[in-house]
Design an enzyme around this catalytic site. Structure first.
Site, PDB file in Angstrom:
ATOM      1  N   CYS A  13     115.284 -28.490  70.772  1.00 51.11           N
ATOM      2  CA  CYS A  13     113.947 -28.967  71.123  1.00 51.11           C
ATOM      3  C   CYS A  13     113.707 -28.713  72.601  1.00 51.11           C
ATOM      4  O   CYS A  13     114.610 -28.310  73.331  1.00 51.11           O
ATOM      5  CB  CYS A  13     113.767 -30.448  70.790  1.00 51.11           C
ATOM      6  SG  CYS A  13     114.759 -31.528  71.826  1.00 51.11           S
ATOM      7  N   CYS A  16     115.924 -30.152  75.314  1.00 50.74           N
ATOM      8  CA  CYS A  16     117.193 -29.451  75.580  1.00 50.74           C
ATOM      9  C   CYS A  16     117.035 -28.524  76.779  1.00 50.74           C
ATOM     10  O   CYS A  16     117.886 -28.486  77.671  1.00 50.74           O
ATOM     11  CB  CYS A  16     117.626 -28.619  74.370  1.00 50.74           C
ATOM     12  SG  CYS A  16     118.031 -29.574  72.901  1.00 50.74           S
ATOM     13  N   ASP A 412      89.932  -2.620  95.344  1.00 50.63           N
ATOM     14  CA  ASP A 412      90.094  -1.661  96.432  1.00 50.63           C
ATOM     15  C   ASP A 412      89.274  -0.426  96.052  1.00 50.63           C
ATOM     16  O   ASP A 412      89.110  -0.130  94.868  1.00 50.63           O
ATOM     17  CB  ASP A 412      91.580  -1.305  96.564  1.00 50.63           C
ATOM     18  CG  ASP A 412      91.814  -0.142  97.496  1.00 50.63           C
ATOM     19  OD1 ASP A 412      91.304  -0.178  98.626  1.00 50.63           O
ATOM     20  OD2 ASP A 412      92.478   0.823  97.078  1.00 50.63           O
ATOM     21  N   ASP A 595      96.119  -0.282  94.565  1.00 49.37           N
ATOM     22  CA  ASP A 595      97.155   0.680  94.184  1.00 49.37           C
ATOM     23  C   ASP A 595      98.030   1.142  95.343  1.00 49.37           C
ATOM     24  O   ASP A 595      99.045   1.786  95.128  1.00 49.37           O
ATOM     25  CB  ASP A 595      96.505   1.922  93.551  1.00 49.37           C
ATOM     26  CG  ASP A 595      95.802   2.776  94.588  1.00 49.37           C
ATOM     27  OD1 ASP A 595      95.161   2.204  95.487  1.00 49.37           O
ATOM     28  OD2 ASP A 595      95.900   4.015  94.500  1.00 49.37           O
ATOM     29  N   ASP A 599      97.522  -2.249 100.155  1.00 48.88           N
ATOM     30  CA  ASP A 599      96.956  -3.299  99.293  1.00 48.88           C
ATOM     31  C   ASP A 599      97.955  -4.426  99.035  1.00 48.88           C
ATOM     32  O   ASP A 599      97.571  -5.496  98.559  1.00 48.88           O
ATOM     33  CB  ASP A 599      96.526  -2.715  97.940  1.00 48.88           C
ATOM     34  CG  ASP A 599      95.395  -1.711  98.074  1.00 48.88           C
ATOM     35  OD1 ASP A 599      94.536  -1.921  98.950  1.00 48.88           O
ATOM     36  OD2 ASP A 599      95.376  -0.725  97.320  1.00 48.88           O
TER      37      ASP A 599
END
Length: 706
Positions: A13, A16, A412, A595, A599
């Protein structure tokens, strides 16, 4: 810091997983730990100078759980199935003996004569078959870390030992052997079904692992030999025939073919590959023969990185899950307290010991922390798996939760909204041949764009005499005793192409003998689907902004073309993260899509960083999500899938809380004074078992997402 993902067995469960986490967090040298009950995996970061992996495993073992390498899910399912069948085979006759006479079924005389003895033997066998539940439940009680097994142990042991004492004293006809046994039968059935359904939630990761080819055809000593994939070395030349899987990441050194990359990127149309192009391992070569030089092998391949990222995401915890974990941790002690209080309250109001014991057992058995524990992680596992199949890598479940809340997406410009390569967009006058002939002598990116356009138009370029480059202005030379030049408006004065500059394009004027005869406009063109992505984000009620180092005129021209709401222009790379912070200070939940290396700080600052897979390693490492395809529509898919996953989590949590909120009071006998209704412990066990299965099944319905 070392980072490991371990498989943990023996958790029954959510409490745990919380017990393991809390124990490990107290140890020196462990900086981060997350245990997922649903995926049965632990993600841990630790300083190996302070604590070793062996010591970490020993701590887990001391709590009664096992650590395993690899996937033992199928073995575990077989074990659970065997346990259920054995307990059912011995439990069913017990039910027949006890209930058969009540409903008019024939009971053999020998069974009636030795009724109590047979009940004792059959129930004892069922308990021995499921003895692991008792063992773990008792250990956790002794260590004061009670879990689901502790509830089952107290409930069934109370019923069983009460029946044993009554049988020996022969004082009462009320026995609970069948309740103790059939509770364990239902628990075994529930855990088997839960195991099967939980296994299906990790289907996506198994599918990804199954993509890995087993062998590769390499050229060694001028001979083609087939070797196991793990023997491939960097720099090996690999031959991939039509229909074959590309074994590792590499670069095409010879050949031409279409490659099906759908399994990795989600792109349905085969991608053309020629000499110099990069290829991804586990993609399928469709037509021609390719010779590939291995550039990434083993754990460095894109597929291996995807599998690692998805596994880490499945093991991480969303903020919404922390509530469920906290509830699960205190849930079991609270249920034990409610069961004890209910027992004594019914005794005090004059009910018999047998009646109070029934209430006590039923309260313990009906409670289900498992459903609470499974509600969030099963949906997260499905969500991250569905995203991976569509070429979207979600690194953490926190990112999955935040994506739904984002209200402004900042893109961007260069390389994200645009292709990052200048292209000729407009030509005024018959000037392409002259311009191309001049610019072939320059290595400026704008010059190369003009030369490329001339080549596409199959123009014959003329040799230039007395070529000269004027920094910041342009270039000039001579063709057949005429002076030719191409440059900016500051150098060659004219109104030609002024309207094109208003659209954010760079205009270069062509002149012959100092007289302007035409102009060429160059611009960084938009990526395919940029406009569609922005339009769809607006339909979802999101604001869209563009961030660029270019001048405001260029930024506003692109914003106007795409319908973008806000322009952040003339922003230096180091200032991008400050601009994101400024948006956040206005109360916005901000996503940043980029990218490049410049950035990375903005991606880290944003509430949600989305990196393009075609970008730099730094950007990809910093982003919370990675779009493997260069398709901005995947930003929309990621946000939509996030919203869908959170909706499923909320549904699961509602049913888990609702089940326990209704089930526990009914088990405690709240309806008895009004309706005379008392919940049977066996029915409670069945309801508890199927509550977990229903939560997991609801998560599995996410496969229908389109």
């Amino acid at each position: 810091m070392e980072k490991e993902i371990l498989k943990i067995q023996g958790m029954h469960c959510a409490s745990c997983s919380v017990i393991i986490e809390n124990k490990l967090k107290k140890e020196d040298g462990i900086s981060k730990v997350s245990v997922s009950y649903a995926s049965e995996k632990m993600s841990i970061e630790f300083n190996e100078k302070e604590i070793s992996l062996v010591e970490i495993k020993e701590i887990i073992h001391s709590l009664g759980y096992e650590t395993k390498e690899g996937d033992h899910h199928e073995n575990n399912i077989r074990k659970l199935k065997r346990r259920f069948i054995l307990s059912f085979v011995f439990g069913l006759p017990l039910i027949y003996i006890v209930m058969g006479g009540m409903i008019g079924l024939p009971v053999p005389e020998i069974l009636e004569e030795h009724n109590i003895g047979i009940q004792f033997v059959l129930s004892t066998i069922v308990i021995l078959v499921s003895f692991n539940v008792w063992k773990v439940g008792l250990i956790n009680l002794i260590k004061l870390t009670p879990g689901m097994d502790s509830l089952i142990f107290i409930g069934t042991a109370s019923a069983y030992f009460y029946s044993v004492v009554v049988s020996l004293l022969q004082e009462s006809p009320h026995l609970y052997y069948e309740s103790a046994a059939f509770i364990l039968v239902f628990i075994a059935l529930g855990r088997y079904l839960e195991g099967v359904t939980k296994g299906k939630t990790s289907h996506a990761i198994k599918k990804l692992i199954g993509l890995q080819p087993k062998t590769a055809l390499v050229v060694r000593n001028d001979q083609e030999i087939e070797i196991p994939i793990f023997e491939v070395e960097l720099g090996d030349i690999i031959i991939v025939k039509p229909g074959g899987k590309i074994p590792v990441d590499g670069i095409v050194v010879e050949g031409y073919s279409g490659v099906d990359e759908k399994a990795i990127t989600g792109e349905s149309i085969p991608v053309e590959k020629k000499e110099g192009d990069e290829v991804i391992g586990a993609t399928i070569n469709k037509t021609g023969v390719l010779k590939i030089k291995a550039t990434k092998i083993g754990k460095d391949t894109m597929l291996a990185q995807i599998i690692k990222t998805v596994e880490e995401a499945m093991g991480s915890k969303a903020p919404i899950q922390l509530l469920a974990d906290k509830v699960s941790f205190y849930f079991v002690p609270a249920v034990i307290l409610i069961a004890i209080l209910s027992f004594f309250i019914w005794l005090l109001v004059g009910q018999s010991f047998v009646f109070a014991l029934t209430i006590f057992v039923t309260v313990l058995i009906v409670a289900c922390p498992c459903a609470l524990g499974l509600a969030t992680p099963t949906a997260v596992m499905m969500g991250t798996g569905l995203a991976a199949q569509r070429g979207i890598l979600i690194k953490t479940s926190k990112a999955l939760e935040i994506a739904e809340k984002v209200d402004i997406i900042v893109f961007d410009k260069t390389g994200t909204l645009t292709k990052g390569e200048p292209k000729v967009t407009d030509i005024i006058g018959d000037v392409l041949q002259i311009a191309g002939s001049l610019e072939k002598n320059s290595d400026h990116p704008l010059a190369q764009a003009i030369v490329q356009k001339a080549k596409e138009e199959k123009m014959e370029l003329i040799n230039i005499q007395n070529f000269e480059e004027i920094p910041g202005k342009g270039v000039r030379g001579r063709i057949k005793n005429k002076e030719v030049a191409i440059g900016n408006r500051n150098w060659i004065k004219t109104d030609l192409g002024q309207d094109l500059e208003d659209h954010g394009k760079t205009v270069m004027i062509v002149a012959v003998d100092n007289k302007p005869i035409g102009a060429i406009a160059v611009a960084d063109t938009l990526k395919e689907y940029s406009k569609e992505a922005v339009e769809t984000l607006h339909k979802l009620g999101k604001k869209v902004a563009i961030i660029t180092g270019d001048n405001r005129r260029v930024g506003e021209a692109i914003a106007k073309e795409l319908g973008i709401d806000e322009v952040l222009a003339e922003v230096l790379p180091q200032e991008k993260s400050a601009q994101i912070k400024k948006l956040q200070s206005g109360g916005n939940i901000v996503a940043m899509v980029g990218d490049g290396i410049n950035d990375a700080p903005a991606l880290a600052q944003a509430d949600l960083g989305i990196a393009l897979g075609s970008g730099t390693d730094v950007a990809i490492e910093t982003g919370d999500m990675v779009l493997i395809k260069d398709d901005l529509r995947d930003v929309v898919t990621a946000i939509d899938l996030s919203s869908y996953t959170i909706k499923k989590i909320k549904q699961n949590l509602f049913w888990a809380f609702f089940y326990n909120s209704v089930g526990i009071p009914i088990a405690a006998g709240i309806l008895f004074p009004f309706l005379g209704f008392l919940l049977n412990p066996m029915i409670a066990a069945a309801a508890m078992a199927f509550s977990s299965v229903s939560v997991v099944s609801n998560s599995l319905l996410m496969k229908r997402y389109r």
